[in-house]
Design a protein around this motif. Sequence first.
Motif, short mmCIF file in Angstrom:
data_model
loop_
_atom_site.label_atom_id
_atom_site.label_comp_id
_atom_site.label_asym_id
_atom_site.label_seq_id
_atom_site.Cartn_x
_atom_site.Cartn_y
_atom_site.Cartn_z
N ILE A 1 0.86 -1.19 0.00
CA ILE A 1 0.00 0.00 0.00
C ILE A 1 0.90 1.23 0.00
CG2 ILE A 1 -1.67 1.37 1.32
CD1 ILE A 1 -2.94 -1.20 2.30
N GLU A 2 0.67 2.08 -0.99
CA GLU A 2 1.43 3.33 -1.03
C GLU A 2 0.47 4.48 -0.77
OE1 GLU A 2 3.38 3.36 -4.80
OE2 GLU A 2 4.36 1.45 -4.35
N GLU A 3 1.04 5.65 -0.65
CA GLU A 3 0.22 6.85 -0.58
C GLU A 3 -0.64 6.96 0.67
OE1 GLU A 3 -1.11 9.27 -3.86
OE2 GLU A 3 -1.58 7.37 -4.82
N ALA A 4 -0.20 6.35 1.77
CA ALA A 4 -0.94 6.56 3.02
C ALA A 4 -0.16 7.58 3.84
CB ALA A 4 -1.06 5.26 3.78
N ILE A 5 -0.85 8.38 4.65
CA ILE A 5 -0.11 9.32 5.52
C ILE A 5 0.57 8.54 6.64
CG2 ILE A 5 -1.40 11.41 4.94
CD1 ILE A 5 -2.90 11.05 7.64
N ALA A 6 0.01 7.37 6.99
CA ALA A 6 0.64 6.47 7.96
C ALA A 6 0.01 5.09 7.83
CB ALA A 6 0.46 7.00 9.37
N ILE A 7 0.83 4.06 8.12
CA ILE A 7 0.34 2.68 8.08
C ILE A 7 0.74 2.01 9.38
CG2 ILE A 7 0.47 0.45 6.88
CD1 ILE A 7 1.16 1.83 4.35
N GLY A 8 -0.21 1.32 10.02
CA GLY A 8 0.13 0.69 11.28
C GLY A 8 -0.75 -0.50 11.59
N PRO A 9 -0.47 -1.15 12.71
CA PRO A 9 -1.15 -2.40 13.04
C PRO A 9 -2.58 -2.25 13.53
CG PRO A 9 0.40 -1.78 14.78
CD PRO A 9 0.57 -0.78 13.69
N GLY A 10 -2.95 -1.06 14.00
CA GLY A 10 -4.29 -0.87 14.53
C GLY A 10 -4.31 0.35 15.43
N LEU A 11 -5.51 0.83 15.74
CA LEU A 11 -5.63 2.08 16.50
C LEU A 11 -5.32 1.89 17.99
CD1 LEU A 11 -8.93 3.32 14.82
CD2 LEU A 11 -6.63 4.28 14.49
N HIS A 12 -5.24 0.64 18.42
CA HIS A 12 -5.02 0.36 19.85
C HIS A 12 -3.57 0.55 20.27
CE1 HIS A 12 -3.88 -3.13 17.58
NE2 HIS A 12 -3.31 -3.67 18.64
N GLU A 13 -2.68 0.75 19.28
CA GLU A 13 -1.25 0.64 19.55
C GLU A 13 -0.48 1.75 18.82
OE1 GLU A 13 1.49 -0.32 21.26
OE2 GLU A 13 0.54 -2.32 21.33
N ARG A 14 0.33 2.53 19.54
CA ARG A 14 1.09 3.59 18.88
C ARG A 14 2.46 3.08 18.41
NH1 ARG A 14 2.21 8.05 21.78
NH2 ARG A 14 1.92 9.51 20.08
N ALA A 15 2.80 1.84 18.83
CA ALA A 15 4.05 1.24 18.34
C ALA A 15 3.77 0.59 16.99
CB ALA A 15 4.55 0.20 19.33
N GLY A 16 4.79 0.51 16.15
CA GLY A 16 4.67 -0.24 14.90
C GLY A 16 4.11 0.57 13.75
N TRP A 17 3.98 1.90 13.93
CA TRP A 17 3.46 2.72 12.83
C TRP A 17 4.59 3.28 11.99
CZ3 TRP A 17 -1.56 3.97 11.34
CH2 TRP A 17 -2.57 3.38 12.12
N ARG A 18 4.31 3.48 10.73
CA ARG A 18 5.28 4.06 9.79
C ARG A 18 4.60 5.20 9.04
NH1 ARG A 18 6.07 2.24 4.72
NH2 ARG A 18 4.73 0.50 5.14
N PRO A 19 5.01 6.48 9.12
CA PRO A 19 6.01 6.98 10.05
C PRO A 19 5.55 6.78 11.50
CG PRO A 19 5.18 8.74 8.57
CD PRO A 19 4.35 7.54 8.34
N GLU A 20 6.49 6.94 12.43
CA GLU A 20 6.13 6.66 13.81
C GLU A 20 5.11 7.66 14.35
OE1 GLU A 20 9.72 9.04 16.08
OE2 GLU A 20 9.79 6.85 15.92
N ALA A 21 4.36 7.21 15.35
CA ALA A 21 3.38 8.09 16.02
C ALA A 21 4.17 8.97 16.97
CB ALA A 21 2.35 7.25 16.76
N ALA A 22 4.32 10.25 16.60
CA ALA A 22 5.25 11.10 17.35
C ALA A 22 4.57 12.23 18.11
CB ALA A 22 6.29 11.69 16.39
N ALA A 23 3.27 12.34 17.98
CA ALA A 23 2.59 13.43 18.70
C ALA A 23 2.75 13.22 20.20
CB ALA A 23 1.11 13.44 18.32
N ALA A 24 2.81 14.33 20.93
CA ALA A 24 2.95 14.22 22.38
C ALA A 24 1.61 13.82 22.97
CB ALA A 24 3.43 15.55 22.95
#
Length: 260
Positions: free
Chosen positions: A212-235
């Motif tokens: 999958i291309e063209e996503a602003i972020a791709i990750g395993p699910g909304l329950h988890e901030r680990a494992g996202w690309r780009p990383e979940a960096a908001a404070a």
Amino acid sequence: MRTLRSLIWDLDGTIAETERDGHRVAFNLAFEEFGLPWSWDEAWYGRLLCIAGGRERLLADMPTHREAPYDKRMQEILARSLHARKTELYARLVADGAIPLREGVLELMQECRDRGVRMAIATTTSRANVEALLRHHLGADWREWFAAIVCGEDVRHKKPDPEVYEHALRLLGESPLHAVAIEDSPLGVAAARALEVPVLVTRSAYFAGAPIEEAIAIGPGLHERAGWRPEAAAAAPGRRVGLDDIEDWLLRSEVVSQFA
Ligand code: XBP
Ligand code: MG
């Protein structure tokens, strides 16, 4: 500047693992009731998911079975009856509690309500399925949670055609500049991107490894901030993905596209 005013939810695979645990199981129950020796295992159903629409999926699979009618019109009639029964059986599975929401979905929906971010549903599944699932999990007033609900019956062309997103944006009166879609499948991402709606991808069982291309972020699910690309960096406090993360990804994607 891009700001988040509306969040547009895909349903199947994104809000719940409905494909593997719901539609597939209900199709198999319908085959059994109709006395057909057909059964879609997880792997085969995964391959059929490249066709949007349950009835369309049935029609595509029919020629692989010798019990299927030869005549195209008869195939169409059988597909309609099987599909109608599948829809009833799916609602029963939902009512029996067989299909939970994906983790983090309810929390993000609640956060949208608390912070005044409008929500929409943009799915090519049948309206009865949306109604069954959301009423079960959100309660009798589930419709009030959404400013727009667009389903398979509302469009001539299913995803990856952008029609469902076109309708949702029109009903919301929203520009793609201020919306984000949440999707799980390449077909869904393509539909949103065709209108330049930014997309967040939560990987589902069937599309865990799909390119999958063209996503602003791709990750395993909304329950988890680990494992996202780009990383979940908001404070952001807590472990789950929240609106601050989504707004942060949106801003970062804007910066990247400006300098690309
Ligand atoms: C879902 C679909 C649907 C469902 C089954 O797409 O393609 O066909 O699989 O529902 P989305 P129906 O992820 O966009 O919601 O049997 O009602 O078609
Ligand atoms: Mg989906």
